[in-house]
Enzyme design. Structure first.
Site, PDB file in Angstrom:
ATOM      1  N   LYS A  69      25.397 -21.981  37.518  1.00 29.63           N
ATOM      2  CA  LYS A  69      23.995 -21.777  37.884  1.00 29.63           C
ATOM      3  C   LYS A  69      23.706 -20.295  38.079  1.00 29.63           C
ATOM      4  O   LYS A  69      22.582 -19.839  37.900  1.00 29.63           O
ATOM      5  CB  LYS A  69      23.699 -22.565  39.164  1.00 29.63           C
ATOM      6  CG  LYS A  69      22.274 -22.452  39.665  1.00 29.63           C
ATOM      7  CD  LYS A  69      22.016 -23.485  40.720  1.00 29.63           C
ATOM      8  CE  LYS A  69      20.786 -23.185  41.550  1.00 29.63           C
ATOM      9  NZ  LYS A  69      20.563 -24.197  42.579  1.00 29.63           N
ATOM     10  N   GLU A 146      14.017 -24.502  46.699  1.00 31.06           N
ATOM     11  CA  GLU A 146      14.913 -25.299  47.549  1.00 31.06           C
ATOM     12  C   GLU A 146      14.521 -25.277  49.035  1.00 31.06           C
ATOM     13  O   GLU A 146      14.432 -26.343  49.655  1.00 31.06           O
ATOM     14  CB  GLU A 146      16.362 -24.853  47.335  1.00 31.06           C
ATOM     15  CG  GLU A 146      16.868 -25.316  45.969  1.00 31.06           C
ATOM     16  CD  GLU A 146      18.111 -24.603  45.478  1.00 31.06           C
ATOM     17  OE1 GLU A 146      18.719 -23.845  46.261  1.00 31.06           O
ATOM     18  OE2 GLU A 146      18.476 -24.805  44.312  1.00 31.06           O
TER      19      GLU A 146
HETATM   20 MG    MG Z   1      21.632 -26.094  47.496  1.00 35.77          MG
END
Ligand code: MG
Ligand code: ADP
Length: 584
Positions: A69, A146
């Site tokens: 990522k 997030e």
């Molecule tokens: Mg996370």
């Protein structure tokens, strides 16, 4: 239309969840676990994803990839068993695996999703995430930050209270801090800041590096020369780090150059104090984003009513202590920090799906960076390039559309090059170039012809830029970014064909496959004299797997499992096989 799922596509672990009548629910994977490690492996023409790949990685680091990522939106790629894979390809593998789990669980096709990204993810990283979703056959309904998702998960239970909270999210590879105001079902993100290269893995690596130093070795050199020693030591340090969350001291065993742990392997004692000392400079790096977020929100530390923790690495006592000292109040972590983002993503998906229980909730978010264009300035009678004209300032509430007017410098200048940057510096060379485009056909005339540059930043954090020649209303527009042009249909097909060449194993065999990978990994680590018994067990297990005699398979699996557990526990990690970490 199928239901929208919420996906936390994490650096270390990924989760998928769905909004049900009684709230968001995490969906278990084929091993019955809620967390799927974001690890991908290739074995022959088969794809391994999750825990099985994570096991395989210790013994075959060259055939597996993790923490990819971190490379989303870049040109990075890795070759696994002869197959070149980008971060998008690898993320697609994880997404496909999660979607398969959800389809199995829901008994229907899953075609649309909300996917979370670190708040501090930039344009290219967000587009790369959308592309990975598309490749996995998903319509990405929304990209959600997030910490915003974490706030939504918390906000859901407390729609009637009014407060200002800070969300501290330390995952495996990224750190985010967001400041959110909650009142009457409205969740307003006031500011976000972060670091995309700071996470729990850096704490583990600091530990690996220190142990190698003590043993007279250098991290980088050893990783090149003895990759098995380092991959095994990383596992040791990862577990030690987790043990230190509950214990005052622990030990790490140094594997030999083959990655084996001999009975007389050198042992290094680590106390919580040593660990904190080794990782102090890493921990210090959380301070600057926190300061920036508070500054942008115009708040003092003392004005924060609540400090919410998210991300697996937020369990580290040193982090909790530092945060509590900073905000002068206890932290809150009533929702499992591994799960909170995925739960929030599911709630967000529910809001988009117009789930009836959620009609009262409104969420607003902000742009994490300043975005603008390069301009030329007259300094001491001389034109100088390289200055930055911000158009959307960081922490502006999104969606947002803003215009700035610029003018031509020369007489009869027929075109202008618009270079778009993100970043906070006065000079563009210190900011990040997102892309550029040309405005042509400016009518002849004196200097000072006007051009309007409009930036539109949407709810997904995707920027579009447009320039209009004021006099003629001629328009030039550009969709970003440099690396991640929107995938054309052809490119998508090529990418898909490449992925299709890799087969997934049947899901009902996953548990046995994991057992085999675990056994093979342990076999490599065991000193020779201990290997015989394990070899017999593995061979026996392989034979009954061939026979497909389910009753026998179960018996052999239990025997093998018992042996593995006796030698090698998964302490602090996934609990045990079959149980979820949330049950700890
Ligand atoms: Mg996370
Ligand atoms: P991501 O969102 O990046 O996938 P997670 O939120 O799953 O990451 O957190 C993973 C990180 O949390 C890893 O670096 C892991 O080592 C760390 N972690 C998990 N549990 C603990 C623990 N008990 N103590 C310390 N660190 C932990």
């Amino acid at each position: 239309m199928s239901r929208i799922v919420g996906i936390d596509l994490g650096t270390t672990n990924s989760l998928i969840a769905i909004m049900e009548a009684d709230g968001p629910k995490l969906i278990p994977n084929s091993l019955g676990q809620k967390l799927t490690p974001s690890v991908v492996g290739v074995e022959g023409d088969h794809l391994l994803v999750g825990m099985t790949a994570k096991e395989y990685q210790v013994s075959h680091p060259d055939r597996c990839a993790s923490v990819f990522k971190r490379y989303m939106g870049s040109d990075w790629s890795v070759t696994l068993a002869g197959r070149k894979m980008s971060a998008i390809d690898l993320s697609c593998c994880v997404l496909r695996s999660l979607v398969a789990d959800a389809e199995h669980y829901l008994g229907e096709a899953v075609t649309s999703a909300v996917i979370t990204v670190p708040a501090y993810f930039n344009e290219e990283q967000r587009r790369a995430t959308i592309a990975a979703g598309q490749m996995a056959g998903l319509k990405v309904e929304r990209i959600v930050n997030e910490p915003t998702a974490a706030a939504i998960a918390y906000g859901l239970h407390e729609a009637d209270s009014q407060k200002t909270a800070v969300i501290i999210d330390l995952g495996g590879g990224t750190f985010d801090v967001s400041i959110v105001e909650m009142f009457e079902g409205v969740l307003e993100i006031r500011a976000s800041a972060g670091e995309i290269f700071l996470g729990g893995e850096d704490f583990t690596d600091a530990c690996v590096s220190q142990i190698l130093n003590q043993a007279g070795m250098k991290f980088e050199h050893t990783e090149m020369q003895e990759p098995l020693r380092v991959s095994r030591l990383r596992r040791e340090c990862e577990q030690a780090k987790r043990r230190l969350t509950n214990e005052a001291s622990t030990e790490v065993r140094l594997p030999n150059s083959q990655g084996e742990i001999e009975p007389d392997a050198p042992r290094y004692a680590i106390t919580r104090e040593t660990f904190d000392l080794w990782t102090k400079s890493t921990l210090d790096r959380i301070l600057s984003p926190i300061r920036r977020a508070l500054g942008d929100a115009g708040l003092k530390r003392q004005e924060i009513d609540e400090v919410i923790l998210a991300g697996g690495a937020s369990r580290m006592p040193s982090l909790i202590k530092r945060i509590e000292e900073l905000f002068e109040r206890p932290t809150r972590c009533t929702i499992n920090p591994d799960e909170v983002v995925a739960l929030g993503a599911a709630v967000n998906a529910g809001i988009l799906d117009r789930h009836e229980s959620l009609s009262e909730i409104v969420v607003t978010d902000v742009a994490p960076f300043t975005m603008g264009v390069e301009i030329c300035r007259e300094i001491g009678g001389e034109d100088r390039d390289g200055y930055y004209l911000p158009i959307i300032n960081r922490n502006t509430t999104i969606p947002v559309s803003r215009v700035e007017r610029v003018v031509t410098r020369a007489a009869n200048q027929s075109k202008v090059n618009v270079s778009v940057y993100q970043g906070e510096s006065r000079l563009v060379k210190d900011n990040q170039l997102l892309g550029s485009f040309e405005v042509t056909g400016i009518p002849p005339g004196p200097p000072g012809q006007e051009i309007d540059i409009r930036f539109t930043y949407d709810l997904n954090g995707i920027l579009e830029a447009e320039a209009v020649i004021v006099k003629t209303q001629k328009r030039a527009a550009q969709v970003f970014t440099r690396h991640m042009k929107n995938l054309s249909e052809n490119q998508m097909k090529t990418a898909l064909d490449k992925m299709q060449a890799l087969k997934a194993h049947p899901r009902d065999e996953e548990e046995n496959r994991l057992l085999l990978k675990w056994a093979e990994r342990l076999y490599m680590e065991l000193p020779h004299r201990e290997r015989n018994r394990l070899d017999q067990l593995i061979t026996g297990f392989e034979e009954v797997l061939e026979s497909q005699d389910q009753a026998q398979i179960k018996i052999f699996a239990e025997e093998l499992g018992a042996f593995l557990k006796a030698f090698d526990s998964f302490e602090g990690e996934q609990g045990d096989y079959g149980t979820s970490p949330s049950d700890e």
